[in-house]
Scaffold this active site. Structure first.
Site, mmCIF file in Angstrom:
data_model
loop_
_atom_site.group_PDB
_atom_site.id
_atom_site.type_symbol
_atom_site.label_atom_id
_atom_site.label_comp_id
_atom_site.label_asym_id
_atom_site.label_seq_id
_atom_site.Cartn_x
_atom_site.Cartn_y
_atom_site.Cartn_z
ATOM 1 N N ASP A 34 19.823 -5.675 3.219
ATOM 2 C CA ASP A 34 19.916 -5.536 4.680
ATOM 3 C C ASP A 34 21.240 -6.079 5.206
ATOM 4 O OD1 ASP A 34 17.550 -4.268 5.080
ATOM 5 O OD2 ASP A 34 16.399 -6.102 5.442
ATOM 6 N N ASP B 108 16.250 -12.035 -6.135
ATOM 7 C CA ASP B 108 15.171 -11.066 -6.360
ATOM 8 C C ASP B 108 15.562 -9.937 -7.310
ATOM 9 O OD1 ASP B 108 13.986 -12.641 -4.490
ATOM 10 O OD2 ASP B 108 13.867 -11.130 -2.919
#
Ligand code: FBP
Length: 537
Positions: free
Chosen positions: A173, A202
């Site tokens: 993002d 992640d």
């Protein structure tokens, strides 16, 4: 500041750089690019940053230099090991290109740019943070840069500080927003370049262009060390089943990587649960069957790895969470929200242990999503497996003792001292960003490729962020975003797990990786993750 012996020794470590940055350097431009999907829409939204070529740096006789201007840097989102090295690489990179340039760090994430909170990052400050974990040098935050008033506020402070380029270090993002900002500044002729850097433990910010996001390597090695220690304890005491939840938000890359490094009895992969439309009961039954099979051989112990986002991939839970997200967006009273659930979701909600049901209704994150790290899936599974085993015992299908212990590893790994891989990779990302700035690029992500080879053979590149975008539905609207990479079930890492897991379930095949080594032989200190090695093989 008091320092440990390792911190002192580690401060002197000089991260490796790609060959291109060892002397003179030249920029090589490739062909025009297209976005991975929705080309027409993305082109329309990004008229100034669409279609730019991929660029690479090559060793050359001539040296690059940078104009007389300053650079700003922002850390965005969750911590990831290596962030400080991106900043030190950027600092060294711009100083090598123009010794008069200053580096400013915006404080507390993107909000520092909007609210004009910053510090000048001097050599003394940088030296204190070389090769250290954490984001504490300037702090981070999750404010989204998406409104024109925020962009304009950025122009104001950049003009005041003589900043003509911003580096945004963040996840999918934040990099999407970096590109929106780059586009806006080009359209406005603001004279401020924007470069992104791929960060997140992640591991879900990767694609044909990005080999891995930084921090994944170190975080997985820290978790694998501790999982290995727990395995050795389990194999010594022979009386506990350890249920270990691992961070990673939606994607299961961390659980999968730790599974490959340590060979647990069970490693759940959320993406498989979703693909096979498995119910919570099926997951519980599978675990209970393995517990029973091991018990039949006298082994009343084991280790289960659980990805943090599992709950959202179980179809009935996914529907329930979505309904709760929508209801809680407008209804602050939880009881009223629950009373408005569909009949199916209500019965799922009521079947859950009380503590878990409560966790599902806790405060949402700024994007309106449930905060999966707060849901104790490991405890939920222990409770349900226990109940299932009791039923199996009554039917004569299980003879043994079950004692479950829950763990959650996440924050333990996010700020660890970066492994050699992350220290070198991040420093190179920062140094490369400086060279992209000097080359006048904007709307690019700083990338290092060929990362399974020795650093000397790494390729320093810049990839237009628009190239990695597609349109997706977000908060009810179609938005341009970088596609999040989930675990691919036909990818080499998952296949390696699938090929071995039946054996690992029944036999005790644990591997004990031990702590990250910073000094010593290359085969001990410089190995990339199994995921990266398998994907790039
Ligand atoms: P980023 O995607 O921003 O890198 O953050 C990742 C992460 O560590 C997830 O694994 C985890 O679910 C989340 O952040 C936790 O968020 P918080 O730091 O707000 O507790």
């Amino acid at each position: 500041m008091a320092k440990s012996a390792l911190q002192i020794a580690r401060a002197a470590y000089q991260p490796k750089l790609p060959k291109a940055f060892k002397g003179g350097v030249a920029l090589k431009e490739g062909k025009a690019t297209e976005s991975v999907a929705n080309q027409a829409e993305i082109k329309k939204l990004f008229p100034n940053t669409y279609g730019m070529p991929i660029v690479t740096f090559e060793a050359a006789a001539a040296k690059l230099s940078m104009g007389d201007f300053n650079v700003g840097v922002i850390l965005s989102g969750g911590q990831a090991p290596g962030g400080h090295n991106v900043i030190s690489g950027l600092f060294d990179g711009i100083k090598a290109l123009n010794k008069n340039s200053k580096l400013y760090g915006f404080l507390g994430g993107p909000s520092g740019l909007i609210d004009h909170k910053y510090i000048e990052l001097t050599a003394d400050i940088i030296d204190d943070y070389r090769n250290t974990g954490g984001f504490d040098i300037i702090g981070s935050g999750r404010t989204k840069l998406e409104e024109e008033s925020q962009f304009d506020s950025g122009i104001e402070i950049c003009n005041k500080l003589g900043i003509k380029a911003l580096v945004i270090i963040g996840g999918d993002d934040s990099n999407t927003n970096a590109c929106v900002l780059a586009e806006y500044y080009l359209a406005k002729k603001a004279g401020i370049q924007v470069i992104g850097c791929p960060k997140t433990i992640d591991g879900d910010l990767k694609n044909d262009q990005i080999e891995t996001s930084f921090g994944f390597d170190t975080a997985c090695k820290v978790y694998s060390e501790v999982i290995g220690n727990i395995m050795r304890d389990a194999n010594s005491a022979k009386k506990y089943w350890h249920f270990i939840k691992l961070m990673g938000r939606s994607a299961s890359h961390i659980a999968l990587e730790c599974g490959l490094q340590t060979q647990p009895n069970i490693c759940i992969v959320s993406e498989e649960v979703e693909a096979k439309k498995m119910t919570l009961a099926q997951i519980v039954n599978n675990i209970a069957d393995t517990v029973a099979a091991r018990a039949a051989k006298g082994n009343n112990f084991g280790v289960v790895l659980i990805p943090e986002g599992l709950i959202e991939f179980i179809p009935e839970m996914k529907v329930l969470i979505k309904e709760l997200n929508d209801l809680l967006a407008t209804e602050s009273d939880v009881k009223t929200a629950v009373s408005k659930l569909s009949a199916n979701s209500k019965s799922v909600y009521e079947s859950l242990p009380e503590a878990i049901a409560k966790q599902l209704t806790l405060e949402r994150d700024p994007h309106g999503n449930v905060q999966v790290s707060l849901i104790e899936t490991e405890k939920l599974l222990i409770e349900m497996v226990k109940t299932r085993l009791a039923a199996m015992k009554a039917e004569g299908k299980y003879v043994g003792k079950f004692s479950g212990l829950g763990h959650f590893f996440g924050y333990e790994g996010r700020c660890a001292a970066p492994s050699n891989f992350d220290a070198d990779y991040c420093y190179s990302l920062g140094y490369n960003a400086a060279n992209l700035i000097a080359s006048g690029k904007s709307g690019y992500m700083s990338l290092i490729k060929n990362t399974t080879k020795p650093a000397d053979q790494w390729i320093a590149a810049g990839v237009p962020i628009t190239m990695m975008m597609n349109m997706e539905q977000r908060n009810g609207k179609q938005k341009p975003v970088i596609r999040k990479a989930l675990v691919e079930l036909n990818g080499a890492p998952f296949k390696a797990l699938a090929a071995n897991r039946e054996k690992w379930a029944i036999e005790t095949s644990y591997v004990y990786p031990g702590p990250i080594q910073y000094f010593g032989p290359s085969e001990v200190c410089d190995q990339p993750t199994k995921t990266l090695a398998l994907e790039q093989a």
